[in-house]
Design an enzyme around this catalytic site. Structure first.
Site, short mmCIF file in Angstrom:
data_model
loop_
_atom_site.label_atom_id
_atom_site.label_comp_id
_atom_site.label_asym_id
_atom_site.label_seq_id
_atom_site.Cartn_x
_atom_site.Cartn_y
_atom_site.Cartn_z
N GLY A 239 -82.25 -28.44 -92.29
CA GLY A 239 -80.99 -27.71 -92.25
C GLY A 239 -80.17 -27.95 -93.49
O GLY A 239 -80.45 -28.86 -94.26
N PRO A 240 -79.18 -27.11 -93.70
CA PRO A 240 -78.35 -27.23 -94.90
C PRO A 240 -77.59 -28.55 -94.95
O PRO A 240 -77.44 -29.20 -93.91
CB PRO A 240 -77.38 -26.05 -94.80
CG PRO A 240 -77.60 -25.43 -93.49
CD PRO A 240 -78.77 -26.02 -92.83
N GLY A 242 -74.86 -31.42 -94.93
CA GLY A 242 -73.59 -31.60 -94.23
C GLY A 242 -73.57 -31.14 -92.80
O GLY A 242 -72.54 -31.13 -92.15
N THR A 243 -74.73 -30.76 -92.26
CA THR A 243 -74.75 -30.27 -90.89
C THR A 243 -74.97 -31.39 -89.88
O THR A 243 -75.12 -31.14 -88.70
CB THR A 243 -75.83 -29.21 -90.69
OG1 THR A 243 -77.01 -29.65 -91.34
CG2 THR A 243 -75.39 -27.90 -91.29
N GLU A 463 -76.71 -7.59 -89.79
CA GLU A 463 -77.44 -8.26 -88.70
C GLU A 463 -77.55 -7.36 -87.48
O GLU A 463 -78.57 -7.37 -86.79
CB GLU A 463 -76.75 -9.57 -88.33
CG GLU A 463 -76.85 -10.66 -89.39
CD GLU A 463 -78.28 -11.03 -89.74
OE1 GLU A 463 -79.19 -10.78 -88.92
OE2 GLU A 463 -78.51 -11.53 -90.85
N ASP A 537 -84.90 -10.32 -96.92
CA ASP A 537 -85.64 -9.35 -96.11
C ASP A 537 -86.63 -8.58 -96.97
O ASP A 537 -87.79 -8.41 -96.62
CB ASP A 537 -84.68 -8.32 -95.51
CG ASP A 537 -83.67 -8.95 -94.58
OD1 ASP A 537 -83.94 -10.06 -94.10
OD2 ASP A 537 -82.63 -8.32 -94.35
P1 ADP Z 1 -76.51 -34.22 -93.63
O1 ADP Z 1 -77.30 -35.47 -93.47
O2 ADP Z 1 -77.02 -33.09 -92.80
O3 ADP Z 1 -76.27 -33.80 -95.02
P2 ADP Z 1 -74.46 -35.84 -92.53
O4 ADP Z 1 -75.09 -36.25 -91.27
O5 ADP Z 1 -74.45 -36.82 -93.64
O6 ADP Z 1 -75.05 -34.47 -93.02
O7 ADP Z 1 -72.98 -35.37 -92.21
C1 ADP Z 1 -71.90 -35.76 -92.98
C2 ADP Z 1 -70.67 -35.93 -92.13
O8 ADP Z 1 -70.26 -34.69 -91.59
C3 ADP Z 1 -70.88 -36.81 -90.92
O9 ADP Z 1 -70.71 -38.13 -91.25
C4 ADP Z 1 -69.85 -36.31 -89.95
O10 ADP Z 1 -68.60 -36.91 -90.20
C5 ADP Z 1 -69.72 -34.86 -90.28
N1 ADP Z 1 -70.51 -34.02 -89.36
C6 ADP Z 1 -71.55 -33.23 -89.70
N2 ADP Z 1 -72.03 -32.58 -88.62
C7 ADP Z 1 -71.31 -33.00 -87.58
C8 ADP Z 1 -71.34 -32.70 -86.18
N3 ADP Z 1 -72.22 -31.84 -85.65
N4 ADP Z 1 -70.45 -33.31 -85.40
C9 ADP Z 1 -69.56 -34.18 -85.91
N5 ADP Z 1 -69.48 -34.50 -87.20
C10 ADP Z 1 -70.33 -33.91 -88.04
ZN ZN Z 2 -81.42 -9.23 -93.07
#
Ligand code: ADP
Ligand code: ZN
Length: 656
Positions: A239-240, A242-243, A463, A537
């Site tokens: 996944g992208p 920060g997720t 979409e 696409d």
């Molecule tokens: P990735 O590893 O996917 O790049 P991280 O797990 O390091 O992302 O996420 C960075 C921060 O973003 C986490 O420490 C948290 O504070 C916040 N965060 C990201 N996704 C969530 C979520 N689903 N729920 C709560 N906090 C989240």
């Molecule tokens: Zn499309």
């Protein structure tokens, strides 16, 4: 060497071992230099051209007025007489003396008293008008310093390099500079107070459900092994950024109450050959000692990128050997040893196939950007520690942040608190959040992740185009869910390897192609302009058409021909120029036909499409039920249901 400095560094290290070895190193260098100094012979230490002379010769020279300067070294009982430039030839008769250096003669002095008398006598006679200097031998030290200064500098530079190599402050390890091959994994013990649980991960219900099983494995493995099942070794979080991939892996460790090793793929890669492999070995050794536990490797693509097929030597050898070591280790430990590896990447499609095979990272868990409801939940998690104004509307915040990742939202909350504090407020209110959102968007715009209202409408129309057509065509993939939340790149780039897919009929492929073109068709019909969003696409459609024609023999003009070759002879085409032209024409015709079909279907169902698009703008994600409410049930429900329960991937593709 600076003691203070040394101490500081070691405080950061908190590993006494490395100080020991460095002290030893410094000691050895000091001894070697000292020995060189003590045993240093004068020829080594004296610069300039010189020769030895007897004391009587010396007296003679001074009487003749050849001396310009006399340096007496009392400790050694010797003197150096520098020669007047005009008399150099008289003193160094047969020797060629270079101009520019100051030549001198070295004379052993029988008695210092006599020498002093002699010199004062000559000074009185005005034979010697230069200066006289008495030294205690420190001159040698200066000489020594000038001769060895560069060497010392080099040695210090080398030490500096070695320290850098061993990773500075956190390289540590009991071997100090020799610990390059140690893994740099961070260990989170299970009794850590700030442990993460699933409650900290908002949204991501699907991903949580999938990792729940891993938690079960770790908690009571025997329940699975007793039945003869094998515990999975690895899971890949895709996944992208920060997720919440790292967060999710940490939560798994927290829920299962096991230690958690965290490392980034790029930590393995160093400029020295073999370092990565030995770090991998070390990591697994440590993990086995702590089993059951979780190893988390972030950015696994840094090591796991597909190995090059070409015969080129060198280049990525180091990365490949690291990858090979990782594969070996994953195969090597027993299935039931209780070590589970979780890795994160945002590009599963560039990973080496070997990594994804059964017994390695055979589970892929998709972690997508949150939709509006998930964003609300994430806001709730991150607003907990923040003192907010009671009138704050979380729904409103969630709606204001399309395309934000969990990390972005965490950032918004923090930034809002900072802004409020700067303005001297008692609680964080809506304006602070809006200002924070603006700030974050400003920072994110370059990454084109966030949407404007106009973009959102375009994406919804696009979409909805896919959704409408796939709903109305018999063989297109049935719809599970449509979302306008931007997603990472499409997976499954293995379109053109027909043998890896199960049997698909021509009708299915054409319907699929029509549905994929539905996005662009909807843009053209209802937006008035076409956008880059359809690039993905179009790429898929082009590849599909090309492979249908050249590999599967599905075109009318080139029936039953397969020009598939496994790229071993990539520079040769197994067909003629004329055929190549025919292929191009057929590809174009096939795509044009499906595009016309898509436009036709959409114009006939413009109302339904518009309703669907409107729903998407409002809700960001819609499900099969919503589409059914608009278009009525599909006549082919049996197949739809059958596939729905099998959890087929949704047909909508990623658009940026
Ligand atoms: P990735 O590893 O996917 O790049 P991280 O797990 O390091 O992302 O996420 C960075 C921060 O973003 C986490 O420490 C948290 O504070 C916040 N965060 C990201 N996704 C969530 C979520 N689903 N729920 C709560 N906090 C989240
Ligand atoms: Zn499309």
């Amino acid at each position: 060497m600076n003691d203070n400095n040394n101490n500081n560094k070691n405080n950061k290290n908190k590993k006494p071992g490395s100080q020991m070895s460095l002290t030893w190193l410094y000691l050895i260098i000091a001894v070697v230099l000292g020995w060189m100094f003590l045993s240093g012979d004068s020829s080594l230490l004296s610069g300039g051209s010189s020769r030895n002379a007897t004391y009587s010769e010396f007296k003679n020279y001074v009487q003749q007025g050849y001396a310009s300067r006399i340096v007496v070294n009392k400790k050694e009982g010797a003197l150096q007489m520098y020669v007047e430039p005009s008399h150099i030839r008289d003193v160094f008769k047969e020797q060629k003396v270079e101009k520019g250096t100051r030549p001198y003669v070295v004379v052993q002095v029988p008695s210092a008293d006599k020498l002093e008398d002699f010199i004062s006598e000559q000074q009185a006679l005005e034979n010697f008008k230069g200066e006289i200097e008495y030294r205690q031998g420190e001159d040698d030290f200066m000489h020594f310093f000038w001769s060895f200064g560069p060497l010392i500098l080099i040695v210090f530079f080398w030490i500096f390099l070695m320290r850098r190599m061993s990773g500075g402050s956190d390289g540590g390890g009991p071997m100090g500079i020799f610990s390059v091959g140690k893994s740099r994994a961070k260990l989170f013990e299970k009794d850590d107070k700030n442990k993460v649980t699933f409650a900290d991960v908002a949204g991501q219900e699907g991903a949580k459900l999938e990792v729940q099983e891993i938690v079960e494995f770790l908690k009571n493995p025997q329940r699975y092994t007793e039945l003869g099942g094998k515990i999975p070794k690895g899971a890949l979080l895709v996944g992208p950024p920060g997720t919440g991939k790292t967060l999710l892996a940490k939560a798994v460790a927290g829920e299962a109450d096991v230690p958690f090793f965290s490392m980034s793929g790029s930590d393995f890669v160093e400029m020295f050959v073999g370092v990565g492999a030995s770090r991998v070995r070390d990591l697994f050794r440590q993990a086995k000692e702590k089993a059951p536990c979780i190893i988390f490797i972030d950015e696994i693509d840094a090591v796991g990128r597909a190995r090059s097929r070409s015969m080129q030597v060198g280049g990525n050898d180091e990365r490949e050997s690291t990858l090979n070591q990782l594969l070996t280790e994953m195969d090597g430990f027993g299935t039931n040893s209780g070590v589970i590896i979780m890795a994160a990447t945002n590009r599963a499609d560039i990973l080496d196939k070997a990594l994804l095979r059964a017994g390695r990272f055979d589970r892929q868990i998709h972690v997508e950007l949150p939709d509006v409801n998930e964003r609300k939940e994430i806001f709730q998690v991150h607003l907990k520690p923040i003192k907010t104004n009671s009138s704050l509307d979380i729904d409103f915040l969630a709606r204001q942040t399309p395309g934000f990742s969990g990390a972005d939202i965490a950032n918004v909350c923090n930034e809002a608190a900072l802004i409020a504090a700067r303005n001297g407020k008692k609680a964080v209110d809506k304006d602070d959040f809006l200002a924070a959102v603006d700030r974050i968007i400003g920072g994110l715009e370059k990454k084109t992740k966030v949407m404007t209202a106009e973009e959102k409408r375009t994406i919804a129309l696009h979409e909805a185009g896919h959704a409408t057509i796939s709903w109305l065509l018999q063989y297109a993939n049935p719809l599970v869910k449509v979302t306008i939340v931007p997603r990472g790149r499409a997976l499954g780039a293995a379109w053109y390897l027909p043998e890896e897919r199960q049997i698909t009929t021509r009708e299915q492929m054409l319907d699929e192609m029509c549905a994929t073109l539905g996005g662009r068709a909807a843009e053209e019909l209802f937006c008035g302009h076409i956008s880059s969003g359809a690039m993905n696409d179009l790429e898929r459609v082009t590849k599909q058409a090309y492979s249908m024609i050249t590999y599967m023999g599905m075109s009318d003009k080139l029936p039953n021909l397969c020009y598939y070759d496994n790229q071993e002879y990539g520079f040769q085409r197994p067909y003629s120029e004329a055929t190549a032209q025919l292929i191009d024409e057929e590809t174009k015709a096939m795509i044009a036909e499906q595009y016309a079909r898509a436009k036709d279907i959409l114009s006939k169902n413009a109302e339904g499409h518009a309703a669907l698009a409107q729903l998407l703008v409002e809700r960001e994600v819609i499900f099969a039920e919503d589409v059914e409410r608009i278009f009525g049930p599909r006549p082919w429900t049996s197949r739809t249901e059958e596939l729905l329960t099998e959890n087929t991937p949704e047909p909508s593709e990623s658009e940026k």
